[in-house]
Design a protein around this motif. Structure first.
Motif, PDB file in Angstrom:
ATOM      1  N   LEU A 112       0.933  -1.223   0.074  1.00  0.00           N
ATOM      2  CA  LEU A 112       0.046  -0.026  -0.009  1.00  0.00           C
ATOM      3  C   LEU A 112       0.839   1.328  -0.032  1.00  0.00           C
ATOM      4  O   LEU A 112       0.338   2.387  -0.124  1.00  0.00           O
ATOM      5  CB  LEU A 112      -1.148  -0.100   0.997  1.00  0.00           C
ATOM      6  CG  LEU A 112      -2.121  -0.962   1.253  1.00  0.00           C
ATOM      7  CD1 LEU A 112      -2.913  -0.816   2.400  1.00  0.00           C
ATOM      8  CD2 LEU A 112      -2.940  -0.786   0.165  1.00  0.00           C
ATOM      9  N   ALA A 113       1.967   1.131   0.313  1.00  0.00           N
ATOM     10  CA  ALA A 113       3.076   2.280   0.069  1.00  0.00           C
ATOM     11  C   ALA A 113       3.462   2.703  -1.530  1.00  0.00           C
ATOM     12  O   ALA A 113       3.995   3.629  -1.492  1.00  0.00           O
ATOM     13  CB  ALA A 113       4.430   1.907   0.895  1.00  0.00           C
ATOM     14  N   ASN A 114       2.808   1.828  -2.118  1.00  0.00           N
ATOM     15  CA  ASN A 114       3.232   2.157  -3.661  1.00  0.00           C
ATOM     16  C   ASN A 114       1.734   2.733  -4.345  1.00  0.00           C
ATOM     17  O   ASN A 114       0.937   2.232  -4.665  1.00  0.00           O
ATOM     18  CB  ASN A 114       3.378   0.932  -4.305  1.00  0.00           C
ATOM     19  CG  ASN A 114       3.628   1.169  -5.897  1.00  0.00           C
ATOM     20  OD1 ASN A 114       3.600   2.093  -6.367  1.00  0.00           O
ATOM     21  ND2 ASN A 114       4.101  -0.081  -6.570  1.00  0.00           N
ATOM     22  N   PRO A 115       1.752   4.110  -4.529  1.00  0.00           N
ATOM     23  CA  PRO A 115       0.738   4.872  -4.927  1.00  0.00           C
ATOM     24  C   PRO A 115       0.236   4.528  -6.423  1.00  0.00           C
ATOM     25  O   PRO A 115      -0.918   4.569  -6.949  1.00  0.00           O
ATOM     26  CB  PRO A 115       1.016   6.477  -4.890  1.00  0.00           C
ATOM     27  CG  PRO A 115       2.475   6.451  -4.940  1.00  0.00           C
ATOM     28  CD  PRO A 115       3.049   5.139  -4.205  1.00  0.00           C
ATOM     29  N   TYR A 116       1.262   3.969  -7.350  1.00  0.00           N
ATOM     30  CA  TYR A 116       1.021   3.636  -8.570  1.00  0.00           C
ATOM     31  C   TYR A 116       0.302   2.416  -8.444  1.00  0.00           C
ATOM     32  O   TYR A 116      -0.623   2.280  -9.489  1.00  0.00           O
ATOM     33  CB  TYR A 116       2.326   3.498  -9.370  1.00  0.00           C
ATOM     34  CG  TYR A 116       3.267   4.686  -9.393  1.00  0.00           C
ATOM     35  CD1 TYR A 116       3.151   5.632 -10.390  1.00  0.00           C
ATOM     36  CD2 TYR A 116       4.200   5.019  -8.452  1.00  0.00           C
ATOM     37  CE1 TYR A 116       3.925   6.738 -10.565  1.00  0.00           C
ATOM     38  CE2 TYR A 116       5.085   6.162  -8.713  1.00  0.00           C
ATOM     39  CZ  TYR A 116       4.743   7.099  -9.774  1.00  0.00           C
ATOM     40  OH  TYR A 116       5.483   8.120  -9.728  1.00  0.00           O
ATOM     41  N   LEU A 117       0.453   1.431  -7.598  1.00  0.00           N
ATOM     42  CA  LEU A 117      -0.183   0.075  -7.557  1.00  0.00           C
ATOM     43  C   LEU A 117      -1.663   0.470  -6.917  1.00  0.00           C
ATOM     44  O   LEU A 117      -2.619  -0.158  -7.627  1.00  0.00           O
ATOM     45  CB  LEU A 117       0.597  -0.819  -6.673  1.00  0.00           C
ATOM     46  CG  LEU A 117      -0.132  -2.165  -6.700  1.00  0.00           C
ATOM     47  CD1 LEU A 117      -0.152  -2.891  -7.856  1.00  0.00           C
ATOM     48  CD2 LEU A 117       0.733  -2.992  -5.620  1.00  0.00           C
ATOM     49  N   VAL A 118      -1.839   1.240  -6.052  1.00  0.00           N
ATOM     50  CA  VAL A 118      -3.008   1.694  -5.627  1.00  0.00           C
ATOM     51  C   VAL A 118      -4.056   2.303  -6.661  1.00  0.00           C
ATOM     52  O   VAL A 118      -4.997   2.039  -6.891  1.00  0.00           O
ATOM     53  CB  VAL A 118      -2.900   2.425  -4.388  1.00  0.00           C
ATOM     54  CG1 VAL A 118      -4.395   3.034  -4.005  1.00  0.00           C
ATOM     55  CG2 VAL A 118      -2.313   1.797  -3.395  1.00  0.00           C
ATOM     56  N   GLY A 119      -3.264   3.403  -7.276  1.00  0.00           N
ATOM     57  CA  GLY A 119      -3.977   3.860  -8.385  1.00  0.00           C
ATOM     58  C   GLY A 119      -4.375   3.103  -9.701  1.00  0.00           C
ATOM     59  O   GLY A 119      -5.469   2.946 -10.220  1.00  0.00           O
ATOM     60  N   ALA A 120      -3.391   2.097  -9.979  1.00  0.00           N
ATOM     61  CA  ALA A 120      -3.731   1.134 -10.913  1.00  0.00           C
ATOM     62  C   ALA A 120      -4.995   0.236 -10.790  1.00  0.00           C
ATOM     63  O   ALA A 120      -5.765  -0.097 -11.419  1.00  0.00           O
ATOM     64  CB  ALA A 120      -2.673   0.099 -11.406  1.00  0.00           C
ATOM     65  N   GLY A 121      -5.054  -0.173  -9.547  1.00  0.00           N
ATOM     66  CA  GLY A 121      -6.257  -0.969  -8.887  1.00  0.00           C
ATOM     67  C   GLY A 121      -7.424  -0.322  -8.582  1.00  0.00           C
ATOM     68  O   GLY A 121      -8.312  -1.086  -9.269  1.00  0.00           O
ATOM     69  N   ALA A 122      -7.337   0.996  -8.461  1.00  0.00           N
ATOM     70  CA  ALA A 122      -8.538   1.740  -8.401  1.00  0.00           C
ATOM     71  C   ALA A 122      -8.866   1.916  -9.713  1.00  0.00           C
ATOM     72  O   ALA A 122     -10.167   2.001 -10.241  1.00  0.00           O
ATOM     73  CB  ALA A 122      -8.245   2.927  -7.670  1.00  0.00           C
ATOM     74  N   THR A 123      -8.088   2.209 -10.882  1.00  0.00           N
ATOM     75  CA  THR A 123      -8.558   2.441 -12.002  1.00  0.00           C
ATOM     76  C   THR A 123      -9.206   1.044 -12.753  1.00  0.00           C
ATOM     77  O   THR A 123     -10.436   1.280 -13.244  1.00  0.00           O
ATOM     78  CB  THR A 123      -7.342   2.752 -12.847  1.00  0.00           C
ATOM     79  OG1 THR A 123      -6.732   4.232 -12.431  1.00  0.00           O
ATOM     80  CG2 THR A 123      -7.712   3.086 -14.404  1.00  0.00           C
ATOM     81  N   LEU A 124      -8.645  -0.018 -12.530  1.00  0.00           N
ATOM     82  CA  LEU A 124      -9.020  -1.253 -12.719  1.00  0.00           C
ATOM     83  C   LEU A 124     -10.458  -1.343 -12.233  1.00  0.00           C
ATOM     84  O   LEU A 124     -11.325  -1.995 -13.121  1.00  0.00           O
ATOM     85  CB  LEU A 124      -8.122  -2.532 -12.417  1.00  0.00           C
ATOM     86  CG  LEU A 124      -8.690  -3.772 -12.888  1.00  0.00           C
ATOM     87  CD1 LEU A 124      -8.798  -4.118 -14.398  1.00  0.00           C
ATOM     88  CD2 LEU A 124      -7.642  -4.801 -12.105  1.00  0.00           C
ATOM     89  N   ALA A 125     -10.742  -1.169 -10.951  1.00  0.00           N
ATOM     90  CA  ALA A 125     -12.003  -1.286 -10.429  1.00  0.00           C
ATOM     91  C   ALA A 125     -13.127  -0.293 -11.019  1.00  0.00           C
ATOM     92  O   ALA A 125     -14.104  -0.678 -11.040  1.00  0.00           O
ATOM     93  CB  ALA A 125     -11.755  -1.310  -8.843  1.00  0.00           C
ATOM     94  N   ILE A 126     -12.866   0.799 -11.132  1.00  0.00           N
ATOM     95  CA  ILE A 126     -13.649   1.695 -11.714  1.00  0.00           C
ATOM     96  C   ILE A 126     -13.942   1.645 -13.149  1.00  0.00           C
ATOM     97  O   ILE A 126     -15.239   1.561 -13.385  1.00  0.00           O
ATOM     98  CB  ILE A 126     -13.103   3.315 -11.596  1.00  0.00           C
ATOM     99  CG1 ILE A 126     -12.820   3.634 -10.046  1.00  0.00           C
ATOM    100  CG2 ILE A 126     -13.916   4.049 -12.459  1.00  0.00           C
ATOM    101  CD1 ILE A 126     -12.045   4.866  -9.963  1.00  0.00           C
TER     102      ILE A 126
END
Length: 110
Positions: A66-80
């Motif tokens: 969760l310290a990786n904002p790129y991974l969190v952003g990519a996951g959120a983008t995928l979900a959205i």
């Protein structure tokens, strides 16, 4: 100056490949199987571009946390994208999540 020539040559090659094949576009009939297979090309290319940046943000070390904002952003983008099927909402929502998560990390809340 060498970079300018390189980019110009790449643009010229890309243009010529597309321009020379354009007259064939109405004459060549693709099979249904090939058409179905070609529908998967854009998601495959985008995945090949995005996943390395999301998992290796510094270019070398795997950061699956969760310290990786790129991974969190990519996951959120995928979900959205999966839930909404709306391109603009997916882009804006994913970027907003990425920026918000970076701000949360910068403040030290996580």
């Amino acid at each position: 100056m060498e970079t300018f020539y390189l980019v110009g040559a790449m643009a010229l090659v890309t243009f010529l490949i597309r321009y020379l094949l354009l007259p064939l576009s109405g004459r060549v009939e693709l099979s249904d199987g090939l058409r179905r297979a070609l529908r998967y090309v854009p998601p495959a290319v985008l995945t090949a571009i995005v996943v390395p940046f999301a998992l290796f943000p510094d270019g070398q070390n795997l950061q699956f946390s969760l310290a990786n904002p790129y991974l969190v952003g990519a996951g959120a983008t995928l979900a959205i994208g999966w839930l909404s099927r709306h391109l603009l909402l997916t882009i804006v929502g994913g970027m907003a999540c990425f920026w918000a998560w970076r701000a949360v990390l910068a403040m030290g809340w996580i």
